[in-house]
Design an enzyme around this catalytic site. Sequence first.
Site, PDB file in Angstrom:
ATOM      1  N   GLN A 112       0.838  -1.203   0.000  1.00  0.00           N
ATOM      2  CA  GLN A 112       0.000   0.000   0.000  1.00  0.00           C
ATOM      3  C   GLN A 112       0.875   1.257   0.000  1.00  0.00           C
ATOM      4  O   GLN A 112       0.592   2.235  -0.695  1.00  0.00           O
ATOM      5  CB  GLN A 112      -0.914   0.006   1.215  1.00  0.00           C
ATOM      6  CG  GLN A 112      -1.913  -1.129   1.256  1.00  0.00           C
ATOM      7  CD  GLN A 112      -2.667  -1.155   2.573  1.00  0.00           C
ATOM      8  OE1 GLN A 112      -3.076  -0.124   3.079  1.00  0.00           O
ATOM      9  NE2 GLN A 112      -2.858  -2.327   3.125  1.00  0.00           N
TER      10      GLN A 112
ATOM     11  N   ASP B 244       4.150  -0.303  12.737  1.00  0.00           N
ATOM     12  CA  ASP B 244       2.957  -0.779  13.430  1.00  0.00           C
ATOM     13  C   ASP B 244       2.357   0.357  14.261  1.00  0.00           C
ATOM     14  O   ASP B 244       3.080   1.057  14.978  1.00  0.00           O
ATOM     15  CB  ASP B 244       3.370  -1.946  14.353  1.00  0.00           C
ATOM     16  CG  ASP B 244       2.162  -2.653  14.946  1.00  0.00           C
ATOM     17  OD1 ASP B 244       1.165  -1.977  15.277  1.00  0.00           O
ATOM     18  OD2 ASP B 244       2.220  -3.880  15.080  1.00  0.00           O
ATOM     19  N   ALA B 245       1.042   0.478  14.188  1.00  0.00           N
ATOM     20  CA  ALA B 245       0.329   1.534  14.905  1.00  0.00           C
ATOM     21  C   ALA B 245       0.580   1.486  16.411  1.00  0.00           C
ATOM     22  O   ALA B 245       0.464   2.505  17.097  1.00  0.00           O
ATOM     23  CB  ALA B 245      -1.167   1.392  14.636  1.00  0.00           C
TER      24      ALA B 245
ATOM     25  N   GLU C  66     -10.736   4.633  10.011  1.00  0.00           N
ATOM     26  CA  GLU C  66     -11.314   3.290   9.793  1.00  0.00           C
ATOM     27  C   GLU C  66     -10.264   2.172   9.797  1.00  0.00           C
ATOM     28  O   GLU C  66     -10.225   1.360   8.879  1.00  0.00           O
ATOM     29  CB  GLU C  66     -12.095   3.289   8.472  1.00  0.00           C
ATOM     30  CG  GLU C  66     -13.249   2.294   8.457  1.00  0.00           C
ATOM     31  CD  GLU C  66     -14.057   2.361   7.169  1.00  0.00           C
ATOM     32  OE1 GLU C  66     -14.756   3.370   6.961  1.00  0.00           O
ATOM     33  OE2 GLU C  66     -13.992   1.418   6.374  1.00  0.00           O
TER      34      GLU C  66
ATOM     35  N   HIS D 273      -8.258  -3.095  13.395  1.00  0.00           N
ATOM     36  CA  HIS D 273      -7.244  -4.080  12.988  1.00  0.00           C
ATOM     37  C   HIS D 273      -6.063  -4.116  13.967  1.00  0.00           C
ATOM     38  O   HIS D 273      -5.262  -5.049  13.921  1.00  0.00           O
ATOM     39  CB  HIS D 273      -6.645  -3.714  11.633  1.00  0.00           C
ATOM     40  CG  HIS D 273      -7.546  -3.927  10.453  1.00  0.00           C
ATOM     41  ND1 HIS D 273      -8.297  -5.058  10.269  1.00  0.00           N
ATOM     42  CD2 HIS D 273      -7.787  -3.156   9.357  1.00  0.00           C
ATOM     43  CE1 HIS D 273      -8.954  -4.976   9.124  1.00  0.00           C
ATOM     44  NE2 HIS D 273      -8.671  -3.834   8.552  1.00  0.00           N
TER      45      HIS D 273
HETATM   46  C1  LIG Z   1      -9.877  -0.013   6.066  1.00  0.00           C
HETATM   47  S1  LIG Z   1      -8.212   0.325   5.685  1.00  0.00           S
HETATM   48  C2  LIG Z   1      -8.218   2.094   5.833  1.00  0.00           C
HETATM   49  C3  LIG Z   1      -7.107   2.710   5.045  1.00  0.00           C
HETATM   50  C4  LIG Z   1      -7.052   4.215   5.103  1.00  0.00           C
HETATM   51  N1  LIG Z   1      -7.043   4.708   6.466  1.00  0.00           N
HETATM   52  C5  LIG Z   1      -8.219   4.804   4.361  1.00  0.00           C
HETATM   53  O1  LIG Z   1      -9.102   5.304   5.052  1.00  0.00           O
HETATM   54  O2  LIG Z   1      -8.225   4.776   3.134  1.00  0.00           O
HETATM   55  C6  LIG Z   1      -7.279  -0.197   7.151  1.00  0.00           C
HETATM   56  C7  LIG Z   1      -5.797   0.123   7.064  1.00  0.00           C
HETATM   57  O3  LIG Z   1      -5.153  -0.184   8.287  1.00  0.00           O
HETATM   58  C8  LIG Z   1      -3.859  -0.687   7.995  1.00  0.00           C
HETATM   59  N2  LIG Z   1      -3.359  -1.415   9.174  1.00  0.00           N
HETATM   60  C9  LIG Z   1      -3.848  -2.558   9.688  1.00  0.00           C
HETATM   61  N3  LIG Z   1      -3.166  -2.912  10.806  1.00  0.00           N
HETATM   62  C10 LIG Z   1      -2.213  -1.971  10.992  1.00  0.00           C
HETATM   63  C11 LIG Z   1      -1.210  -1.762  11.986  1.00  0.00           C
HETATM   64  N4  LIG Z   1      -1.050  -2.611  13.006  1.00  0.00           N
HETATM   65  N5  LIG Z   1      -0.399  -0.687  11.876  1.00  0.00           N
HETATM   66  C12 LIG Z   1      -0.553   0.186  10.840  1.00  0.00           C
HETATM   67  N6  LIG Z   1      -1.498   0.055   9.881  1.00  0.00           N
HETATM   68  C13 LIG Z   1      -2.325  -1.016   9.952  1.00  0.00           C
HETATM   69  C14 LIG Z   1      -4.109  -1.559   6.781  1.00  0.00           C
HETATM   70  O4  LIG Z   1      -2.932  -1.920   6.112  1.00  0.00           O
HETATM   71  C15 LIG Z   1      -5.026  -0.639   5.987  1.00  0.00           C
HETATM   72  O5  LIG Z   1      -4.300   0.280   5.237  1.00  0.00           O
END
Ligand SMILES: C[S@@+](CC[C@H](N)C(=O)[O-])C[C@H]1O[C@@H](n2cnc3c(N)ncnc32)[C@H](O)[C@@H]1O
Length: 287
Positions: free
Chosen positions: A106, A128-129, A146, A150
């Site tokens: 991404q 990582d968040a 959103e 996750h």
């Molecule tokens: C539903 S998508 C939303 C993407 C973006 N925020 C948008 O609104 O277009 C969820 C996003 O969370 C990211 N994600 C999931 N777990 C994560 C983590 N532990 N740390 C960072 N990003 C994460 C995914 O890779 C994805 O890009």
Amino acid sequence: MAYSTVDLPYFDLILKQLDKGDQIFEQAFGRHVHWGYWANPDQATYTAQDYGEAAEQLSVEIYAAAQVANQQSILDVGCGLGGTLASLNEHLETVSLYGLNIDARQLERAKNKVVAQVGNSIEFKQGDACELPFADQSLDVVLAVECIFHFADRRQFFQEVFRVLKPGGRLAISDFAPLEFEGWPDFFWRSTSVLPSFYGGFDITYTMKKYQEMSAQVGFIGMQERDITRNTLPTYGYFQRLPLALEMSPDLLPAIAQTLCLEGASRLGLLRYMILSWQKPLMSLLE
Ligand SMILES: C[S@@+](CC[C@H](N)C(=O)[O-])C[C@H]1O[C@@H](n2cnc3c(N)ncnc32)[C@H](O)[C@@H]1O
């Protein structure tokens, strides 16, 4: 540094269609990968263009809740394909924008598509968040559009955001929140390892009460809640039409089933789509 792997079948599908040059997916999900916001849900037209515009508006509603302004340092956590940062870049001046994502695929796409306007800067980082690669008190605003469902641990994410925000800084997120009720069965709002999950691992068990308690314990103040469920409902009407644009395969069944469950719960008022925001106090009582 090694990152935990990300298993998000919905993103695999979106990236596959975008790589193929699918124009419907480009219009609907090329910039944002989240639900749409319709100020007038009755006027939704259920086209890819309408969906893309509504998705753009959702980002606007969320960053407005964080009171973004020129000259700020703004981090978008879980930044997807960079759509929220692209929008901030178009609307603000002299801002330092940062996008963090766990998924390198991404980030690659975001880096190629989102170019800083003169006076702004944009940096994308993999991470990582729950372990934000930013210095203490270095940011004015943190957004998580959103994606918090996750993350491995919401509290740890909030603690990290509290650490990296400057005093007075703001956090704004969107999340699905179940109706306040103690007796929900555990599997109801969580992905399980038993059934295949199109939306990957998720946990939408956090009620407003849990958010209030946890955020106050971490030190945030001024929680604002906005229920925008009604404005997001045309999302489901659009998603119902999407399989027609794809080659039907059994792989899509979990997608259809899970989306129908989310739609039913939202229409019945069991699940709400919330925009939430907080402030870090100007002075910490702990200092
Ligand atoms: C539903 S998508 C939303 C993407 C973006 N925020 C948008 O609104 O277009 C969820 C996003 O969370 C990211 N994600 C999931 N777990 C994560 C983590 N532990 N740390 C960072 N990003 C994460 C995914 O890779 C994805 O890009």
